[in-house]
Design a protein around this motif. Structure first.
Motif, PDB file in Angstrom:
ATOM      1  N   MET A 269       0.871  -1.348  -0.024  1.00  0.00           N
ATOM      2  CA  MET A 269      -0.203  -0.030  -0.209  1.00  0.00           C
ATOM      3  C   MET A 269       0.809   1.284  -0.069  1.00  0.00           C
ATOM      4  N   PRO A 270       0.338   2.361  -0.209  1.00  0.00           N
ATOM      5  CA  PRO A 270       1.150   3.484  -0.335  1.00  0.00           C
ATOM      6  C   PRO A 270       1.654   3.698   1.090  1.00  0.00           C
ATOM      7  N   CYS A 271       3.091   4.123   1.044  1.00  0.00           N
ATOM      8  CA  CYS A 271       3.777   4.618   2.457  1.00  0.00           C
ATOM      9  C   CYS A 271       3.022   5.688   3.040  1.00  0.00           C
ATOM     10  N   ASN A 272       2.360   6.854   2.335  1.00  0.00           N
ATOM     11  CA  ASN A 272       1.835   7.764   2.645  1.00  0.00           C
ATOM     12  C   ASN A 272       0.297   7.889   2.030  1.00  0.00           C
ATOM     13  N   PRO A 273      -0.453   8.456   3.021  1.00  0.00           N
ATOM     14  CA  PRO A 273      -1.788   8.487   2.407  1.00  0.00           C
ATOM     15  C   PRO A 273      -1.889   9.398   1.037  1.00  0.00           C
ATOM     16  N   VAL A 274      -2.744   8.931   0.069  1.00  0.00           N
ATOM     17  CA  VAL A 274      -2.846   9.475  -1.059  1.00  0.00           C
ATOM     18  C   VAL A 274      -4.526   9.630  -1.389  1.00  0.00           C
ATOM     19  N   ALA A 275      -4.835  10.231  -2.615  1.00  0.00           N
ATOM     20  CA  ALA A 275      -6.347  10.321  -2.909  1.00  0.00           C
ATOM     21  C   ALA A 275      -6.602   9.106  -3.469  1.00  0.00           C
ATOM     22  N   PRO A 276      -8.088   8.569  -3.362  1.00  0.00           N
ATOM     23  CA  PRO A 276      -8.222   7.345  -3.910  1.00  0.00           C
ATOM     24  C   PRO A 276      -8.249   7.242  -5.471  1.00  0.00           C
ATOM     25  N   LYS A 281       4.038   5.806  -7.266  1.00  0.00           N
ATOM     26  CA  LYS A 281       5.358   5.059  -7.855  1.00  0.00           C
ATOM     27  C   LYS A 281       5.713   3.890  -6.985  1.00  0.00           C
ATOM     28  N   ASP A 282       6.212   2.776  -7.574  1.00  0.00           N
ATOM     29  CA  ASP A 282       6.690   1.544  -7.210  1.00  0.00           C
ATOM     30  C   ASP A 282       7.634   1.845  -5.757  1.00  0.00           C
ATOM     31  N   GLU A 283       8.511   2.599  -5.738  1.00  0.00           N
ATOM     32  CA  GLU A 283       9.410   3.065  -4.669  1.00  0.00           C
ATOM     33  C   GLU A 283       8.578   3.919  -3.572  1.00  0.00           C
ATOM     34  N   ASP A 284       7.219   4.390  -3.791  1.00  0.00           N
ATOM     35  CA  ASP A 284       6.635   4.861  -2.686  1.00  0.00           C
ATOM     36  C   ASP A 284       5.353   3.971  -2.161  1.00  0.00           C
ATOM     37  N   MET A 285       5.519   2.644  -2.436  1.00  0.00           N
ATOM     38  CA  MET A 285       4.819   1.354  -1.960  1.00  0.00           C
ATOM     39  C   MET A 285       5.464   0.681  -0.830  1.00  0.00           C
ATOM     40  N   CYS A 286       4.592   0.480   0.293  1.00  0.00           N
ATOM     41  CA  CYS A 286       5.232  -0.195   1.309  1.00  0.00           C
ATOM     42  C   CYS A 286       4.538  -1.591   1.595  1.00  0.00           C
ATOM     43  N   ILE A 287       5.452  -2.789   1.868  1.00  0.00           N
ATOM     44  CA  ILE A 287       4.783  -3.983   2.008  1.00  0.00           C
ATOM     45  C   ILE A 287       3.969  -3.797   3.297  1.00  0.00           C
ATOM     46  N   ILE A 288       2.717  -4.364   3.371  1.00  0.00           N
ATOM     47  CA  ILE A 288       1.843  -4.454   4.676  1.00  0.00           C
ATOM     48  C   ILE A 288       2.408  -5.232   5.710  1.00  0.00           C
ATOM     49  N   GLU A 289       2.789  -4.701   6.785  1.00  0.00           N
ATOM     50  CA  GLU A 289       3.292  -5.509   7.976  1.00  0.00           C
ATOM     51  C   GLU A 289       2.445  -5.816   9.052  1.00  0.00           C
ATOM     52  N   SER A 290       2.574  -5.055  10.129  1.00  0.00           N
ATOM     53  CA  SER A 290       1.554  -5.033  11.337  1.00  0.00           C
ATOM     54  C   SER A 290       0.051  -4.677  10.854  1.00  0.00           C
ATOM     55  N   MET A 291      -0.974  -5.636  11.248  1.00  0.00           N
ATOM     56  CA  MET A 291      -2.168  -4.936  10.874  1.00  0.00           C
ATOM     57  C   MET A 291      -2.614  -4.037  11.931  1.00  0.00           C
ATOM     58  N   PRO A 292      -3.472  -2.967  11.173  1.00  0.00           N
ATOM     59  CA  PRO A 292      -4.230  -1.890  12.055  1.00  0.00           C
ATOM     60  C   PRO A 292      -5.133  -2.593  13.037  1.00  0.00           C
ATOM     61  N   VAL A 293      -5.565  -1.720  14.018  1.00  0.00           N
ATOM     62  CA  VAL A 293      -6.516  -1.956  15.062  1.00  0.00           C
ATOM     63  C   VAL A 293      -7.875  -1.925  14.506  1.00  0.00           C
ATOM     64  N   LYS A 294      -8.499  -3.247  14.710  1.00  0.00           N
ATOM     65  CA  LYS A 294      -9.880  -3.524  14.394  1.00  0.00           C
ATOM     66  C   LYS A 294     -10.699  -4.257  15.204  1.00  0.00           C
ATOM     67  N   SER A 295     -11.982  -3.995  14.961  1.00  0.00           N
ATOM     68  CA  SER A 295     -13.099  -4.624  16.224  1.00  0.00           C
ATOM     69  C   SER A 295     -14.166  -4.946  15.208  1.00  0.00           C
ATOM     70  N   LEU A 296     -14.931  -6.045  16.001  1.00  0.00           N
ATOM     71  CA  LEU A 296     -16.112  -6.580  15.269  1.00  0.00           C
ATOM     72  C   LEU A 296     -17.145  -6.980  16.589  1.00  0.00           C
ATOM     73  N   ILE A 297     -18.259  -6.712  16.193  1.00  0.00           N
ATOM     74  CA  ILE A 297     -19.544  -6.884  16.914  1.00  0.00           C
ATOM     75  C   ILE A 297     -20.049  -8.302  16.751  1.00  0.00           C
ATOM     76  N   THR A 298     -20.023  -9.174  17.687  1.00  0.00           N
ATOM     77  CA  THR A 298     -20.533 -10.496  17.342  1.00  0.00           C
ATOM     78  C   THR A 298     -21.857 -10.745  17.772  1.00  0.00           C
ATOM     79  N   TYR A 299     -22.445 -10.243  18.758  1.00  0.00           N
ATOM     80  CA  TYR A 299     -23.737 -10.266  19.128  1.00  0.00           C
ATOM     81  C   TYR A 299     -24.362  -8.873  19.780  1.00  0.00           C
ATOM     82  N   PRO A 300     -25.379  -8.570  19.336  1.00  0.00           N
ATOM     83  CA  PRO A 300     -26.388  -9.557  18.780  1.00  0.00           C
ATOM     84  C   PRO A 300     -25.987  -9.386  17.241  1.00  0.00           C
ATOM     85  N   ARG A 301     -26.513 -10.775  16.661  1.00  0.00           N
ATOM     86  CA  ARG A 301     -26.337 -10.822  15.072  1.00  0.00           C
ATOM     87  C   ARG A 301     -26.769  -9.727  14.171  1.00  0.00           C
ATOM     88  N   SER A 302     -26.249  -9.349  13.258  1.00  0.00           N
ATOM     89  CA  SER A 302     -26.589  -8.421  12.166  1.00  0.00           C
ATOM     90  C   SER A 302     -28.028  -8.963  11.766  1.00  0.00           C
TER      91      SER A 302
END
Length: 321
Positions: A269-276, A281-302
């Protein structure tokens, strides 16, 4: 030709009877195409998955959980997502299975049998989160190509195996070692033996963490075939593509690993934020490493209908790389 038409029409007739309605555009289904609903055994039986799991693709197999299925603290196999890049290996012989450690930064390459790994090194068990790097992709705007995962390409099982660090130290590596790459037994979709479906890796700092395992058990039992039996790499908290399944070889590199799905825009992904949609450039792309904080509601169900005024204990999970 008439026989093929007969077989296809018979299968469609059976499916039509099963669902109680016509199969829209059934006459346009290509010759030889295998309908998921007509496979024997069906994928849920084949992979011991709950029938609420959602199939995104069958070539290769990709399957995710609905949010409410991920309520457990330790994810059981029946609710674990499947993410493949190639074809699942066939005719695995555990007795002859070996793991080779080699590469530019290895002093003396070695090969271990599975029995030797289990007997020579101490086993460890950790509860680790694996998440597809594309989890949540269906919510992207503008849309992104690839499997349209919703929120269920994540799991948190217990993994038992030997530390990759212990094996690497037993082999011996030089001060030029900066990355490891894995090589596995899965088969490229083209069935070309010269092509690897995926061969990713991680920097040495990640490879040498206590929790980075060469695992042979999941939730206390042999790892199911779809999840990497008989041996897989488990590097929790990073994109699950780093946790290679059916591993037969680990190469210790003197450079960033350049295997399949490590270059171009694969898991980068881009090393720095860019517009959608902006070109980067290839040199400005970074390998995804540690995943960002995420969360999930499991109850009640959707979609649950809750009586007005009722108090609820909301459940879910949060995780990070």
């Amino acid at each position: 030709m008439k026989r093929r038409h007969f077989i296809r029409n018979t299968a469609l007739g059976t499916l039509t009877a099963a669902v109680g309605t016509d199969i829209v555009f059934g006459r346009l289904i290509p010759e030889g195409y295998s309908l998921l609903a007509m496979q024997d055994p069906d994928p849920f039986t084949l992979f011991s998955k709950d029938r609420e799991m959602v199939i995104l693709n069958d070539r290769p197999w990709n399957m995710e959980a609905k949010a409410h299925l991920l309520d457990d603290k330790v994810t059981p196999n029946k609710y674990m997502f499947i993410r493949n890049n190639g074809l699942i290996p066939e005719d695995i012989d555990v007795k002859s299975w070996t793991l080779t450690i080699d590469g530019e930064a290895v002093k003396n390459p070695k090969t271990y049998t599975l029995a030797e790994l289990k007997s020579k090194f101490k086993s460890h068990t950790y509860q680790l989160t694996l998440e597809c790097g594309g989890n949540g992709r269906s919510e992207f705007d503008p849309p992104a190509k690839g499997n349209q995962w919703t929120v269920g390409a994540v799991s948190c099982a217990t993994w038992t195996g030997v530390r990759l660090r212990d094996v690497l130290e037993d082999v011996g590596y030089t001060d030029k070692a900066i990355y490891i790459g894995y090589h596995a037994a899965d088969v490229h979709l083209s069935r070309d033996p010269g092509k690897e479906p995926i061969s990713r890796g991680a920097p040495m700092a990640k490879a040498l963490q206590d929790e980075t395992l060469l695992a042979f058990k999941m939730n206390g039992q042999d790892i199911p075939l779809a999840h990497g039996y008989p041996l897989r790499l488990v590097a929790g908290g990073w994109p699950a593509s780093v946790s290679g399944k059916w591993v037969q070889r680990i190469s210790v590199r003197d450079r960033v690993h350049d295997g399949s799905k490590m270059t171009g825009d694969a898991y980068r992904m881009p090393c720095n934020p860019v517009a959608p949609g902006e070109k980067v450039k290839d040199e400005d792309m970074c390998i995804i490493e540690s995943m960002p904080v995420k969360s999930l509601i499991t109850y009640p169900r959707s979609g649950a209908v809750i009586k007005e005024g009722r108090k609820l204990n909301i459940r879910g999970h949060a995780w990070a790389g």
